[in-house]
Scaffold this motif. Sequence first.
Motif, PDB file in Angstrom:
ATOM      1  N   GLY A  36       0.708 -22.321 -24.218  1.00  0.00           N
ATOM      2  CA  GLY A  36       1.748 -23.056 -24.922  1.00  0.00           C
ATOM      3  C   GLY A  36       1.142 -23.967 -25.959  1.00  0.00           C
ATOM      4  O   GLY A  36       1.174 -25.172 -25.806  1.00  0.00           O
ATOM      5  N   GLN A  37       0.541 -23.416 -27.007  1.00  0.00           N
ATOM      6  CA  GLN A  37      -0.153 -24.237 -27.981  1.00  0.00           C
ATOM      7  C   GLN A  37       0.711 -24.639 -29.161  1.00  0.00           C
ATOM      8  O   GLN A  37       0.190 -24.929 -30.226  1.00  0.00           O
ATOM      9  N   GLY A  38       1.995 -24.729 -28.983  1.00  0.00           N
ATOM     10  CA  GLY A  38       2.840 -25.179 -30.068  1.00  0.00           C
ATOM     11  C   GLY A  38       2.759 -26.684 -30.226  1.00  0.00           C
ATOM     12  O   GLY A  38       2.067 -27.378 -29.492  1.00  0.00           O
ATOM     13  N   ALA A  39       3.477 -27.185 -31.195  1.00  0.00           N
ATOM     14  CA  ALA A  39       3.430 -28.613 -31.508  1.00  0.00           C
ATOM     15  C   ALA A  39       3.892 -29.486 -30.351  1.00  0.00           C
ATOM     16  O   ALA A  39       3.503 -30.642 -30.260  1.00  0.00           O
ATOM     17  N   TYR A  40       4.715 -28.951 -29.458  1.00  0.00           N
ATOM     18  CA  TYR A  40       5.257 -29.765 -28.368  1.00  0.00           C
ATOM     19  C   TYR A  40       4.837 -29.259 -26.994  1.00  0.00           C
ATOM     20  O   TYR A  40       5.373 -29.688 -25.985  1.00  0.00           O
ATOM     21  N   PHE A 124      13.215 -33.404 -28.055  1.00  0.00           N
ATOM     22  CA  PHE A 124      13.620 -32.338 -27.136  1.00  0.00           C
ATOM     23  C   PHE A 124      14.152 -31.093 -27.844  1.00  0.00           C
ATOM     24  O   PHE A 124      13.843 -29.978 -27.427  1.00  0.00           O
ATOM     25  N   ALA A 125      14.918 -31.249 -28.899  1.00  0.00           N
ATOM     26  CA  ALA A 125      15.453 -30.065 -29.592  1.00  0.00           C
ATOM     27  C   ALA A 125      14.322 -29.187 -30.108  1.00  0.00           C
ATOM     28  O   ALA A 125      14.350 -27.961 -29.956  1.00  0.00           O
ATOM     29  N   ARG A 126      13.285 -29.806 -30.678  1.00  0.00           N
ATOM     30  CA  ARG A 126      12.135 -29.027 -31.167  1.00  0.00           C
ATOM     31  C   ARG A 126      11.344 -28.451 -30.003  1.00  0.00           C
ATOM     32  O   ARG A 126      10.868 -27.318 -30.069  1.00  0.00           O
ATOM     33  N   LEU A 127      11.224 -29.207 -28.924  1.00  0.00           N
ATOM     34  CA  LEU A 127      10.532 -28.743 -27.730  1.00  0.00           C
ATOM     35  C   LEU A 127      11.242 -27.527 -27.144  1.00  0.00           C
ATOM     36  O   LEU A 127      10.622 -26.519 -26.809  1.00  0.00           O
ATOM     37  N   GLN A 128      12.555 -27.611 -27.064  1.00  0.00           N
ATOM     38  CA  GLN A 128      13.347 -26.505 -26.524  1.00  0.00           C
ATOM     39  C   GLN A 128      13.230 -25.270 -27.411  1.00  0.00           C
ATOM     40  O   GLN A 128      13.033 -24.163 -26.915  1.00  0.00           O
ATOM     41  N   ALA A 129      13.341 -25.437 -28.718  1.00  0.00           N
ATOM     42  CA  ALA A 129      13.233 -24.298 -29.642  1.00  0.00           C
ATOM     43  C   ALA A 129      11.865 -23.636 -29.521  1.00  0.00           C
ATOM     44  O   ALA A 129      11.752 -22.405 -29.531  1.00  0.00           O
ATOM     45  N   ALA A 131       9.869 -23.677 -26.884  1.00  0.00           N
ATOM     46  CA  ALA A 131       9.788 -23.005 -25.585  1.00  0.00           C
ATOM     47  C   ALA A 131      10.532 -21.674 -25.611  1.00  0.00           C
ATOM     48  O   ALA A 131      10.045 -20.664 -25.103  1.00  0.00           O
ATOM     49  N   LEU A 132      11.709 -21.663 -26.207  1.00  0.00           N
ATOM     50  CA  LEU A 132      12.500 -20.425 -26.258  1.00  0.00           C
ATOM     51  C   LEU A 132      11.861 -19.358 -27.136  1.00  0.00           C
ATOM     52  O   LEU A 132      12.123 -18.171 -26.970  1.00  0.00           O
ATOM     53  N   ALA A 133      10.996 -19.766 -28.050  1.00  0.00           N
ATOM     54  CA  ALA A 133      10.329 -18.813 -28.931  1.00  0.00           C
ATOM     55  C   ALA A 133       9.142 -18.133 -28.257  1.00  0.00           C
ATOM     56  O   ALA A 133       8.616 -17.153 -28.777  1.00  0.00           O
ATOM     57  N   CYS A 134       8.723 -18.613 -27.096  1.00  0.00           N
ATOM     58  CA  CYS A 134       7.583 -18.026 -26.393  1.00  0.00           C
ATOM     59  C   CYS A 134       7.938 -16.628 -25.882  1.00  0.00           C
ATOM     60  O   CYS A 134       9.047 -16.393 -25.414  1.00  0.00           O
ATOM     61  N   ALA A 135       6.965 -15.744 -25.952  1.00  0.00           N
ATOM     62  CA  ALA A 135       7.188 -14.353 -25.559  1.00  0.00           C
ATOM     63  C   ALA A 135       7.512 -14.189 -24.078  1.00  0.00           C
ATOM     64  O   ALA A 135       8.151 -13.211 -23.700  1.00  0.00           O
ATOM     65  N   ASN A 136       7.104 -15.118 -23.260  1.00  0.00           N
ATOM     66  CA  ASN A 136       7.309 -14.960 -21.816  1.00  0.00           C
ATOM     67  C   ASN A 136       8.543 -15.684 -21.299  1.00  0.00           C
ATOM     68  O   ASN A 136       8.701 -15.861 -20.107  1.00  0.00           O
ATOM     69  N   GLY A 151      18.571  -8.597 -15.579  1.00  0.00           N
ATOM     70  CA  GLY A 151      18.647  -8.100 -16.945  1.00  0.00           C
ATOM     71  C   GLY A 151      20.081  -7.850 -17.322  1.00  0.00           C
ATOM     72  O   GLY A 151      21.004  -8.202 -16.601  1.00  0.00           O
ATOM     73  N   GLY A 152      20.289  -7.258 -18.453  1.00  0.00           N
ATOM     74  CA  GLY A 152      21.648  -6.932 -18.903  1.00  0.00           C
ATOM     75  C   GLY A 152      22.295  -8.073 -19.641  1.00  0.00           C
ATOM     76  O   GLY A 152      21.635  -8.970 -20.122  1.00  0.00           O
ATOM     77  N   PRO A 153      23.639  -8.063 -19.717  1.00  0.00           N
ATOM     78  CA  PRO A 153      24.343  -9.098 -20.450  1.00  0.00           C
ATOM     79  C   PRO A 153      24.049 -10.483 -19.877  1.00  0.00           C
ATOM     80  O   PRO A 153      23.863 -10.643 -18.688  1.00  0.00           O
ATOM     81  N   GLY A 154      23.998 -11.447 -20.741  1.00  0.00           N
ATOM     82  CA  GLY A 154      23.739 -12.810 -20.309  1.00  0.00           C
ATOM     83  C   GLY A 154      22.262 -13.158 -20.281  1.00  0.00           C
ATOM     84  O   GLY A 154      21.884 -14.249 -19.933  1.00  0.00           O
ATOM     85  N   VAL A 155      21.417 -12.223 -20.676  1.00  0.00           N
ATOM     86  CA  VAL A 155      19.974 -12.445 -20.685  1.00  0.00           C
ATOM     87  C   VAL A 155      19.522 -12.638 -22.121  1.00  0.00           C
ATOM     88  O   VAL A 155      19.883 -11.886 -23.002  1.00  0.00           O
ATOM     89  N   HIS A 156      18.757 -13.660 -22.324  1.00  0.00           N
ATOM     90  CA  HIS A 156      18.154 -13.880 -23.639  1.00  0.00           C
ATOM     91  C   HIS A 156      16.655 -13.722 -23.481  1.00  0.00           C
ATOM     92  O   HIS A 156      16.044 -14.398 -22.676  1.00  0.00           O
ATOM     93  N   ARG A 157      16.088 -12.832 -24.214  1.00  0.00           N
ATOM     94  CA  ARG A 157      14.635 -12.688 -24.221  1.00  0.00           C
ATOM     95  C   ARG A 157      14.147 -13.150 -25.579  1.00  0.00           C
ATOM     96  O   ARG A 157      14.626 -12.699 -26.605  1.00  0.00           O
ATOM     97  N   SER A 158      13.164 -14.023 -25.575  1.00  0.00           N
ATOM     98  CA  SER A 158      12.685 -14.555 -26.838  1.00  0.00           C
ATOM     99  C   SER A 158      11.887 -13.518 -27.622  1.00  0.00           C
ATOM    100  O   SER A 158      11.728 -13.650 -28.810  1.00  0.00           O
TER     101      SER A 158
END
Length: 160
Positions: A36-40, A124-129, A131-136, A151-158
């Motif tokens: 997790g080497q992003g800014a946050y 937090f908004a930048r931290l959340q964004a 985190a959601l951008a991480c491949a895992n 899996g299926g509907p309701g799943v968000h994969r970054s």
Amino acid sequence: MADEVQSTEQDRLERLRQLLSGQRAQQRAGRALALGQGAYANVLLGAMLHGADRMRQNKTLTDLERILLEAVGAQLSAAETKAWGGVYREVVTAQGGKVAVLPERITRLPVAQGYAMADLRQDFARLQAEALACANVQIVSPAVVAEGGAGGPGVHRSDA
């Protein structure tokens, strides 16, 4: 427990020094933090270590630093917590404020300035964004999990 790993304060301080300076990047803990080497990335670890340094230098802790250090205090003595703060400051200074596994948002703070809950809320908004951008990262609907699916509907994969 007989199979618990025993370590000394000096062992823990040296591992922290190695982790913060990037020397443990090939070991499991180092890889996990480096992923997790992003800014946050690792913002709470950074806030805790910055707070430990502020505690060491007799500064008034922020609300967030106090909470994090109380949690750490369940495992570390006040003296060792302050020593962690000293190692943190040593590495931050030696590396010009850039620590690979911690956010510059925190490592660039002077010791006189704390990192408070209000700062975390603001970030937090930048931290959340980030985190959601991480491949895992996968967010699964509670309804899907309740039905036994992942899996299926309701799943968000970054990485989709």
